[in-house]
Design an enzyme around this catalytic site. Structure first.
Site, PDB file in Angstrom:
ATOM      1  N   ASP A 110      -9.101   1.426  -0.255  1.00 40.47           N
ATOM      2  CA  ASP A 110      -9.176  -0.150  -1.437  1.00 40.47           C
ATOM      3  C   ASP A 110      -7.978  -0.611  -0.855  1.00 40.47           C
ATOM      4  O   ASP A 110      -7.686  -2.032  -1.239  1.00 40.47           O
ATOM      5  CB  ASP A 110      -9.171   0.176  -2.609  1.00 40.47           C
ATOM      6  CG  ASP A 110      -7.780   0.963  -3.097  1.00 40.47           C
ATOM      7  OD1 ASP A 110      -7.242   1.684  -1.995  1.00 40.47           O
ATOM      8  OD2 ASP A 110      -7.887   1.495  -3.813  1.00 40.47           O
ATOM      9  N   ARG A 111      -6.750  -0.245   0.057  1.00 39.52           N
ATOM     10  CA  ARG A 111      -5.274  -0.987   1.102  1.00 39.52           C
ATOM     11  C   ARG A 111      -5.962  -1.663   2.277  1.00 39.52           C
ATOM     12  O   ARG A 111      -7.166  -0.232   2.770  1.00 39.52           O
ATOM     13  CB  ARG A 111      -4.894   0.158   0.695  1.00 39.52           C
ATOM     14  CG  ARG A 111      -4.331   0.504  -0.144  1.00 39.52           C
ATOM     15  CD  ARG A 111      -2.578   1.485  -0.211  1.00 39.52           C
ATOM     16  NE  ARG A 111      -2.433   1.096  -1.430  1.00 39.52           N
ATOM     17  CZ  ARG A 111      -1.079   1.853  -1.998  1.00 39.52           C
ATOM     18  NH1 ARG A 111      -0.309   1.494  -0.967  1.00 39.52           N
ATOM     19  NH2 ARG A 111      -0.729   2.077  -3.448  1.00 39.52           N
ATOM     20  N   ASP A 147      -8.267   5.964  -0.064  1.00 34.07           N
ATOM     21  CA  ASP A 147     -10.094   5.522  -1.067  1.00 34.07           C
ATOM     22  C   ASP A 147     -10.228   4.044  -0.469  1.00 34.07           C
ATOM     23  O   ASP A 147     -11.155   3.484  -1.298  1.00 34.07           O
ATOM     24  CB  ASP A 147     -10.279   5.842  -2.286  1.00 34.07           C
ATOM     25  CG  ASP A 147      -8.649   4.474  -2.161  1.00 34.07           C
ATOM     26  OD1 ASP A 147      -7.852   4.312  -2.334  1.00 34.07           O
ATOM     27  OD2 ASP A 147      -8.943   4.363  -4.025  1.00 34.07           O
ATOM     28  N   ASP A 150      -7.066   3.213   3.718  1.00 30.53           N
ATOM     29  CA  ASP A 150      -6.194   4.090   2.976  1.00 30.53           C
ATOM     30  C   ASP A 150      -6.860   5.601   2.833  1.00 30.53           C
ATOM     31  O   ASP A 150      -8.441   4.938   2.712  1.00 30.53           O
ATOM     32  CB  ASP A 150      -5.390   3.508   1.963  1.00 30.53           C
ATOM     33  CG  ASP A 150      -6.091   3.516   0.963  1.00 30.53           C
ATOM     34  OD1 ASP A 150      -7.338   2.659   0.590  1.00 30.53           O
ATOM     35  OD2 ASP A 150      -5.819   3.708  -0.130  1.00 30.53           O
ATOM     36  N   SER A 180      -5.998   8.363  -3.552  1.00 31.14           N
ATOM     37  CA  SER A 180      -5.404   7.018  -2.862  1.00 31.14           C
ATOM     38  C   SER A 180      -4.555   7.569  -2.163  1.00 31.14           C
ATOM     39  O   SER A 180      -5.507   7.940  -0.793  1.00 31.14           O
ATOM     40  CB  SER A 180      -4.440   5.343  -3.009  1.00 31.14           C
ATOM     41  OG  SER A 180      -4.274   4.544  -2.646  1.00 31.14           O
ATOM     42  N   HIS A 181      -3.693   6.507  -1.290  1.00 34.33           N
ATOM     43  CA  HIS A 181      -2.838   6.366  -0.229  1.00 34.33           C
ATOM     44  C   HIS A 181      -2.669   7.886  -0.134  1.00 34.33           C
ATOM     45  O   HIS A 181      -1.348   8.429   1.288  1.00 34.33           O
ATOM     46  CB  HIS A 181      -2.398   5.650   0.607  1.00 34.33           C
ATOM     47  CG  HIS A 181      -0.844   5.260  -0.958  1.00 34.33           C
ATOM     48  ND1 HIS A 181      -1.076   5.390  -1.818  1.00 34.33           N
ATOM     49  CD2 HIS A 181       0.169   5.621  -1.511  1.00 34.33           C
ATOM     50  CE1 HIS A 181      -0.731   5.013  -3.561  1.00 34.33           C
ATOM     51  NE2 HIS A 181       0.656   5.651  -2.411  1.00 34.33           N
ATOM     52  N   LYS A 230      -9.488  -3.324  -5.400  1.00 34.41           N
ATOM     53  CA  LYS A 230      -9.476  -4.149  -4.003  1.00 34.41           C
ATOM     54  C   LYS A 230      -9.284  -3.478  -3.215  1.00 34.41           C
ATOM     55  O   LYS A 230     -10.759  -2.615  -3.383  1.00 34.41           O
ATOM     56  CB  LYS A 230      -7.004  -4.151  -3.566  1.00 34.41           C
ATOM     57  CG  LYS A 230      -6.532  -2.431  -3.745  1.00 34.41           C
ATOM     58  CD  LYS A 230      -5.546  -2.235  -3.963  1.00 34.41           C
ATOM     59  CE  LYS A 230      -5.032  -1.097  -3.742  1.00 34.41           C
ATOM     60  NZ  LYS A 230      -4.593  -0.361  -5.072  1.00 34.41           N
TER      61      LYS A 230
HETATM   62  C1  G16 Z   1      -2.431   2.029  -7.006  1.00 31.16           C
HETATM   63  C2  G16 Z   1      -2.452   1.029  -7.977  1.00 31.16           C
HETATM   64  C3  G16 Z   1      -1.843  -0.839  -7.352  1.00 31.16           C
HETATM   65  C4  G16 Z   1      -0.437  -0.871  -6.967  1.00 31.16           C
HETATM   66  C5  G16 Z   1      -0.160   0.710  -6.169  1.00 31.16           C
HETATM   67  C6  G16 Z   1       1.431   1.688  -6.029  1.00 31.16           C
HETATM   68  O1  G16 Z   1      -2.938   1.472  -5.999  1.00 31.16           O
HETATM   69  O2  G16 Z   1      -3.890  -0.005  -7.881  1.00 31.16           O
HETATM   70  O3  G16 Z   1      -2.354  -1.620  -8.494  1.00 31.16           O
HETATM   71  O4  G16 Z   1       0.096  -1.428  -6.373  1.00 31.16           O
HETATM   72  O5  G16 Z   1      -0.699   1.806  -6.838  1.00 31.16           O
HETATM   73  O6  G16 Z   1       1.721   1.233  -7.966  1.00 31.16           O
HETATM   74  P1  G16 Z   1       3.068   2.119  -8.112  1.00 31.16           P
HETATM   75  O7  G16 Z   1       4.463   0.977  -7.247  1.00 31.16           O
HETATM   76  O8  G16 Z   1       3.282   2.588  -9.392  1.00 31.16           O
HETATM   77  O9  G16 Z   1       3.004   3.208  -7.138  1.00 31.16           O
HETATM   78  P2  G16 Z   1      -3.860   2.657  -5.346  1.00 31.16           P
HETATM   79  O10 G16 Z   1      -3.900   1.859  -3.391  1.00 31.16           O
HETATM   80  O11 G16 Z   1      -2.298   3.415  -5.237  1.00 31.16           O
HETATM   81  O12 G16 Z   1      -4.847   2.970  -5.843  1.00 31.16           O
END
Ligand code: G16
Length: 537
Positions: free
Chosen positions: A275-276, A273, A271, A107-108, A370
């Site tokens: 999705d954000r 991937d 971000d 992800s990010h 997302k």
């Molecule tokens: C993932 C999850 C999200 C979550 C985020 C932060 O996002 O899919 O639902 O809100 O992590 O999670 P945490 O607070 O546990 O670090 P992504 O964009 O990283 O896949």
């Protein structure tokens, strides 16, 4: 493989580790095999495979293809170049009625030889595997002693087309086309094109991550956005050395542009991937919690949502701004634990249409992830219909519903033991907290959040500590489930302000009493040794 690996417990969103961990002999294979071993009926079925293009993506894709063949899948669909944004992968799974998909992303988080990598399994509805399945996968990782892998040459990921290897069909597909077509069914592209051609300037920062090709095709080619305002649109294995995290720290360049004298009308970023999303109008940053509320309140202006919403869902730490919209619309409001996987059942059961999280994620029932560009396009559709600036839309919304001041303070890479101690001590104090005066605030109640899934009846406990104050302010403490080193403490603060004459305060100032209460009640400095958060969003 001589032994199982003890640390393969999926977090908030799949297994995320440093690249060298995934490179340990047998490590990646053990996790993928544990996924396959936890699934029933994969024989002859279709598997979607794609990733965000980060370092090690191509190697793991080749491994996953060989293992899919050896485990009996009949067909894999792979994004060209190994690329699929997370929402595009979700759509491909749904469109092709695939058995599921492997999404390779952290992800990010940053990418590169010593940075982060991740593997996530999505089920046939296109969404992240629910806890029941991730727990089964984890259990399997504890005992696994072999993996199945076919022996054939690397697949040429750069040519679209259908190949055959190991008795399995391998289809390399363009990663953008199907997704772009889906977006055209949801939004009024003519109206957005007219807005843009009338001089409305849109800026987009792809952060050298997966959305570059999607932004070029959708924003530039189909909607006429000026290509000079689509920044960092070439995906790089290390994201140019940056964190592909669309927040005010890592997307600073966009923020400064949008606050500057020659700001475009609308700015957005996505971000690693895809999705954000980050939404910034000229001179106005829209918090993700507010964006969810505003998109929900205006979604009916886009063709895909003209029939209205069935309901809204948000993760627990997300602000209550969307709740006020749901109340006004007279639709269901759901509060789930952090993690997109918790929205899947509600979406499948038709109990909500739009979902969102404070962590910069918003999406709808069009996929089961997302979706960063979806949020950008919905904003653009709303702007095209309302013909107001983003700032005016935000101000109108606050005037109608009140403003919910909101911020998150992250303390990254702290000692795991210290983080656990802080959380345990805070929860221990809950018994005597009600009625306590903290500065100008009085605690109303405090609890540890548990979620009872209304669709399948499952219960998820320990999903964050909540402290509610009289008058509606709220504090939430959670440990992140996506970090790869030490622990990250997240502290979420919010306070609702109905009075329009008080809607111009600086956020940290408006939240000062809640921020002070966080320190008083949890002893953050004492437990973490930190004087200040690493990141404030
Ligand atoms: C993932 C999850 C999200 C979550 C985020 C932060 O996002 O899919 O639902 O809100 O992590 O999670 P945490 O607070 O546990 O670090 P992504 O964009 O990283 O896949």
């Amino acid at each position: 493989m001589r032994h199982p690996f003890p640390d393969q417990k999926p977090g908030t969103s799949g297994l995320r580790k440093k690249v060298p961990v995934f490179q340990e002999p047998g490590y990646t294979e053990a996790f993928i095999q544990s996924i396959f071993d936890s699934l029933e009926g994969i024989e002859g079925k279709t598997l979607v495979i794609g990733g965000d293009g980060r370092f090690y993506n191509r190697e793991v894709i080749q491994t996953a293809i060989r293992m899919a063949a050896a485990n009996g899948f009949g067909r894999v669909l792979v994004g060209q170049g190994g690329i699929l944004s997370t929402p595009a992968a979700s759509h491909l799974i749904r469109k092709n009625k695939a058995f599921g998909g492997l999404i390779l992303s952290a992800s990010h988080n940053p990418g590169g030889p010593t940075e982060d990598f991740g593997i996530k399994y999505n089920i046939s509805n296109g969404g992240p595997a629910p806890e029941k399945i991730t727990e089964a996968m984890y259990a399997r990782t504890q005992t696994i002693d072999r993996y199945l892998i076919a022996d054939f040459d690397d697949v040429d990921l750069d040519q679209t087309g259908v190949f055959e290897a190991g008795g399995m069909a391998i289809e390399v597909v363009d990663p953008v086309t199907d997704y772009a077509e889906l977006m055209e069914t949801l939004f009024d592209f003519d109206a957005i094109r007219a807005l843009v051609s009338g001089g409305f300037m849109v800026a987009f920062d792809a952060m050298h991550a997966v959305t570059g090709p999607y932004a070029r095709e959708i924003l530039v080619r189909r909607l006429g956005v000026d290509p000079a305002l689509v920044f960092n649109a070439t995906p790089l294995e290390d994201f140019g050395g940056h964190h592909p995290d669309p927040n005010l720290v890592h997307a600073r360049m966009l923020y400064d542009l949008m606050m500057g004298p020659d700001a475009p009308d609308f700015g957005a970023a996505s971000d690693g991937d895809g999705d954000r999303n980050l939404i910034i109008g000229r001179n106005i940053f829209v918090t993700p919690s507010d964006s969810l509320a505003m998109l929900a309140a205006n979604a009916h202006l886009a063709p895909g949502y003209k029939g209205g919403l069935k309901g809204i869902a948000r993760s627990m730490p997300t602000s209550g701004a969307a709740d006020r919209v749901a109340a006004k619309l007279g639709v269901e409001m759901h509060e789930t634990p952090t993690g997109w996987k918790f929205f899947g059942n509600l979406l499948d059961a038709g109990r909500c249409t739009i979902c969102g999280e404070e962590s910069a994620g918003t999406g709808s029932d069009h996929v089961r992830e997302k979706d960063g560009l979806w949020a950008v396009l919905l904003w653009l559709n709303i702007l095209a219909v309302r013909r107001q600036s983003a700032l005016e839309i935000v101000r109108d919304h606050w005037a109608e519903y009140g403003r919910t001041y909101y911020s998150r303070h992250d303390y990254e890479a702290i000692e795991t033991e210290n983080a656990n101690r802080l959380m345990a001590a805070l929860e221990d104090s809950f018994g005597s907290l009600a009625g306590r005066q903290v500065g100008s605030l009085t605690v109303e109640k405090a609890d540890s959040f548990s979620y009872h899934d209304p669709v399948d009846g499952s219960v998820s406990r320990n999903q964050g500590l909540r402290i509610f104050f009289e008058g509606g302010a709220r504090l939430v403490f959670r440990l992140s489930g996506t970090g790869t080193s030490g622990a990250t403490l997240r502290v979420y603060m919010e306070r609702h302000e109905p009075d329009v004459s008080r809607h111009d305060q600086e956020t940290q100032t408006a939240l000062a009493p809640v921020i002070e209460a966080a320190e008083t009640l949890a002893g953050i400095r004492k437990h973490t040794g930190r004087d200040a958060p690493t990141v404030i969003t």
